[in-house]
Design a protein around this motif. Structure first.
Motif, PDB file in Angstrom:
ATOM      1  N   GLY A  63      21.377  28.682  32.130  1.00  0.00           N
ATOM      2  CA  GLY A  63      22.642  29.222  31.643  1.00  0.00           C
ATOM      3  C   GLY A  63      23.243  28.359  30.561  1.00  0.00           C
ATOM      4  N   GLY A  64      24.158  28.936  29.796  1.00  0.00           N
ATOM      5  CA  GLY A  64      24.820  28.209  28.730  1.00  0.00           C
ATOM      6  C   GLY A  64      26.020  28.977  28.229  1.00  0.00           C
ATOM      7  N   ALA A  65      26.654  28.448  27.204  1.00  0.00           N
ATOM      8  CA  ALA A  65      27.860  29.044  26.641  1.00  0.00           C
ATOM      9  C   ALA A  65      27.587  29.588  25.244  1.00  0.00           C
ATOM     10  N   GLU A  66      28.406  30.550  24.851  1.00  0.00           N
ATOM     11  CA  GLU A  66      28.311  31.113  23.500  1.00  0.00           C
ATOM     12  C   GLU A  66      29.689  31.052  22.845  1.00  0.00           C
ATOM     13  N   ILE A  67      29.727  30.598  21.599  1.00  0.00           N
ATOM     14  CA  ILE A  67      30.974  30.586  20.841  1.00  0.00           C
ATOM     15  C   ILE A  67      31.331  32.025  20.486  1.00  0.00           C
ATOM     16  N   THR A  68      32.575  32.413  20.765  1.00  0.00           N
ATOM     17  CA  THR A  68      33.040  33.774  20.462  1.00  0.00           C
ATOM     18  C   THR A  68      34.419  33.697  19.825  1.00  0.00           C
ATOM     19  N   GLY A  69      35.005  34.862  19.615  1.00  0.00           N
ATOM     20  CA  GLY A  69      36.354  34.925  19.075  1.00  0.00           C
ATOM     21  C   GLY A  69      37.430  34.722  20.123  1.00  0.00           C
ATOM     22  N   GLY A  70      37.046  34.491  21.379  1.00  0.00           N
ATOM     23  CA  GLY A  70      38.021  34.218  22.425  1.00  0.00           C
ATOM     24  C   GLY A  70      38.237  35.367  23.394  1.00  0.00           C
ATOM     25  N   PRO A  71      39.372  35.373  24.099  1.00  0.00           N
ATOM     26  CA  PRO A  71      39.626  36.293  25.217  1.00  0.00           C
ATOM     27  C   PRO A  71      39.418  37.769  24.910  1.00  0.00           C
ATOM     28  N   MET A  72      39.931  38.241  23.771  1.00  0.00           N
ATOM     29  CA  MET A  72      39.827  39.655  23.450  1.00  0.00           C
ATOM     30  C   MET A  72      38.370  40.061  23.224  1.00  0.00           C
ATOM     31  N   PHE A 147      46.974  30.274  13.419  1.00  0.00           N
ATOM     32  CA  PHE A 147      47.097  30.918  14.731  1.00  0.00           C
ATOM     33  C   PHE A 147      45.775  30.989  15.489  1.00  0.00           C
ATOM     34  N   GLY A 148      44.788  30.207  15.087  1.00  0.00           N
ATOM     35  CA  GLY A 148      43.519  30.225  15.797  1.00  0.00           C
ATOM     36  C   GLY A 148      42.597  31.321  15.311  1.00  0.00           C
ATOM     37  N   PRO A 149      41.477  31.523  16.002  1.00  0.00           N
ATOM     38  CA  PRO A 149      40.515  32.558  15.609  1.00  0.00           C
ATOM     39  C   PRO A 149      41.148  33.948  15.658  1.00  0.00           C
ATOM     40  N   ALA A 150      40.756  34.814  14.752  1.00  0.00           N
ATOM     41  CA  ALA A 150      41.252  36.195  14.736  1.00  0.00           C
ATOM     42  C   ALA A 150      40.935  36.866  16.070  1.00  0.00           C
ATOM     43  N   GLY A 151      41.928  37.509  16.657  1.00  0.00           N
ATOM     44  CA  GLY A 151      41.731  38.203  17.921  1.00  0.00           C
ATOM     45  C   GLY A 151      41.885  37.323  19.147  1.00  0.00           C
ATOM     46  N   SER A 152      42.149  36.027  18.947  1.00  0.00           N
ATOM     47  CA  SER A 152      42.332  35.127  20.080  1.00  0.00           C
ATOM     48  C   SER A 152      43.694  35.373  20.732  1.00  0.00           C
ATOM     49  N   THR A 153      43.923  34.741  21.879  1.00  0.00           N
ATOM     50  CA  THR A 153      45.213  34.887  22.547  1.00  0.00           C
ATOM     51  C   THR A 153      46.346  34.444  21.638  1.00  0.00           C
ATOM     52  N   SER A 154      46.150  33.306  20.983  1.00  0.00           N
ATOM     53  CA  SER A 154      47.183  32.807  20.077  1.00  0.00           C
ATOM     54  C   SER A 154      47.421  33.787  18.935  1.00  0.00           C
ATOM     55  N   ASP A 155      46.350  34.276  18.344  1.00  0.00           N
ATOM     56  CA  ASP A 155      46.478  35.182  17.197  1.00  0.00           C
ATOM     57  C   ASP A 155      47.087  36.524  17.602  1.00  0.00           C
ATOM     58  N   THR A 156      46.899  36.904  18.857  1.00  0.00           N
ATOM     59  CA  THR A 156      47.442  38.167  19.342  1.00  0.00           C
ATOM     60  C   THR A 156      48.941  38.071  19.629  1.00  0.00           C
ATOM     61  N   TYR A 157      49.368  36.942  20.218  1.00  0.00           N
ATOM     62  CA  TYR A 157      50.743  36.843  20.699  1.00  0.00           C
ATOM     63  C   TYR A 157      51.654  35.908  19.908  1.00  0.00           C
ATOM     64  N   PHE A 158      51.116  34.806  19.382  1.00  0.00           N
ATOM     65  CA  PHE A 158      51.994  33.827  18.746  1.00  0.00           C
ATOM     66  C   PHE A 158      52.700  34.360  17.494  1.00  0.00           C
TER      67      PHE A 158
END
Length: 325
Positions: A63-72, A147-158
């Motif tokens: 298993g491993g991790a993948e970099i994405t645009g975040g929560p959304m 505001f962070g990556p596009a579509g991230s929690t920060s970009d959505t709400y901040f």
């Protein structure tokens, strides 16, 4: 012989953590798994990659991790099955389930299930100390805010929060690490972070320059809490060397998620391993202090995965059948 002894010791250590997992029928387990996280420099990547490695080492599945645009984006990837696991924040999760994701308008992402509580995401603002910005009201009109990556929690709400507080700004997006560099280089004026604390990018900035970590006044906090699905949160002064006293902000809960069709037994063992080894999780990231079973009740958005619900119910944390996918 020494190498063989080390391998044997490591294997024995793994068995201590994972218990009788190896004796179970794994016929419906995946051969490997990937966890959707977010950009480098943020808490999701550090937490998610560490958790994926912890699970892989102890359950014997690659298993491993993948970099994405975040929560959304993680909601979308897990819903479609492109990724089987991910991390999300409950605000973006609600919008995705309701079909209001900007990534796929109209698509109700209802094949995503909760696994376990992670931590709260504080919304905090950082500026260089020599900028003169010490409060939200100090942010000048037209300031460039990351505001962070596009579509991230920060970009959505901040941005909406800044609008509510009457801040006029130019919007910038990028990874947290990149925005931290831009702040240090004077290319932007403020970074509006939404990430578990301590935020790696902020900790790195503190090593290289003097920064102001900006909280909310009573009136500002009340206005935001009344307008968004957040609650008050206190960043302890001990979190960053730049803080001389506790800082009041707002926050939103994060949960790990799984595609609802993933093996019940596999998710059960992942949940069991995580919830019963909080000391190991805190070793991965300090934000995992909140990754404890008692916080399962913070989920009022996502249905529970049957495997995760089984572990919680076996251990005295009641999840009703109606809450299970």
């Amino acid at each position: 012989m020494k190498a063989q002894s080390l391998m044997a010791a490591a294997f024995a250590s793994t068995l201590i953590v994972s218990g009788s997992v190896s004796a179970q029928d794994r016929s419906d387990w995946p051969e490997s798994f990937t966890v959707g996280t977010a950009s480098q420099g943020g808490t999701y990547f550090a937490y998610g990659s560490g958790w994926a490695n912890f699970v892989a080492e102890n359950l014997g599945v690659s298993g491993g991790a993948e970099i994405t645009g975040g929560p959304m984006q993680n909601m979308a990837l897990v819903h479609t099955g492109d990724l089987k696991f991910g991390l999300t924040t409950l605000g973006p999760a609600r919008e995705s389930i309701d079909g209001n994701s900007p990534l796929a308008p109209g698509m109700k992402m209802d094949n995503v299930c909760a696994m376990f509580p992670m931590y709260q995401t504080p919304f905090s603002v950082t500026a260089l100390a020599d900028s003169g910005i010490e409060s939200i009201s100090d942010i000048p009109d037209g300031a460039k805010i990351g505001f962070g990556p596009a579509g991230s929690t920060s970009d959505t709400y901040f941005p909406k929060m800044m609008d509510t507080l009457g801040v006029e700004y130019e919007r910038r997006n990028g990874s947290w690490a990149d925005l931290g560099t831009q702040l240090q280089d004077g290319l932007i004026d403020v970074v509006a972070f939404a990430a578990g604390i301590p935020i790696p990018a902020v900790s790195q900035l503190e090593v290289q320059t003097d920064v102001n970590i900006i909280g909310l006044t009573d009136a500002e906090a009340e206005k935001i809490i009344n307008s968004f699905p957040v609650s008050e949160f206190i960043i302890p002064a001990s979190t960053y060397k730049s803080l001389e006293e506790d800082s009041r902000v707002v926050s939103m809960w994060n949960f790990s998620i799984a595609n609802c069709d993933v093996s019940e037994d596999f998710v059960y063992e992942m949940t069991k391993l995580t919830m019963e080894n909080n000391d190991k999780m805190v070793g991965i990231h300090k934000a995992a202090k909140s990754s404890v079973p008692e916080n399962y009740s913070k989920n009022n958005v996502l249905p529970w995965h049957p495997g995760a619900a089984r572990w919680f119910n076996e251990n005295g944390f009641k999840i009703e059948d109606s809450q299970i996918k």
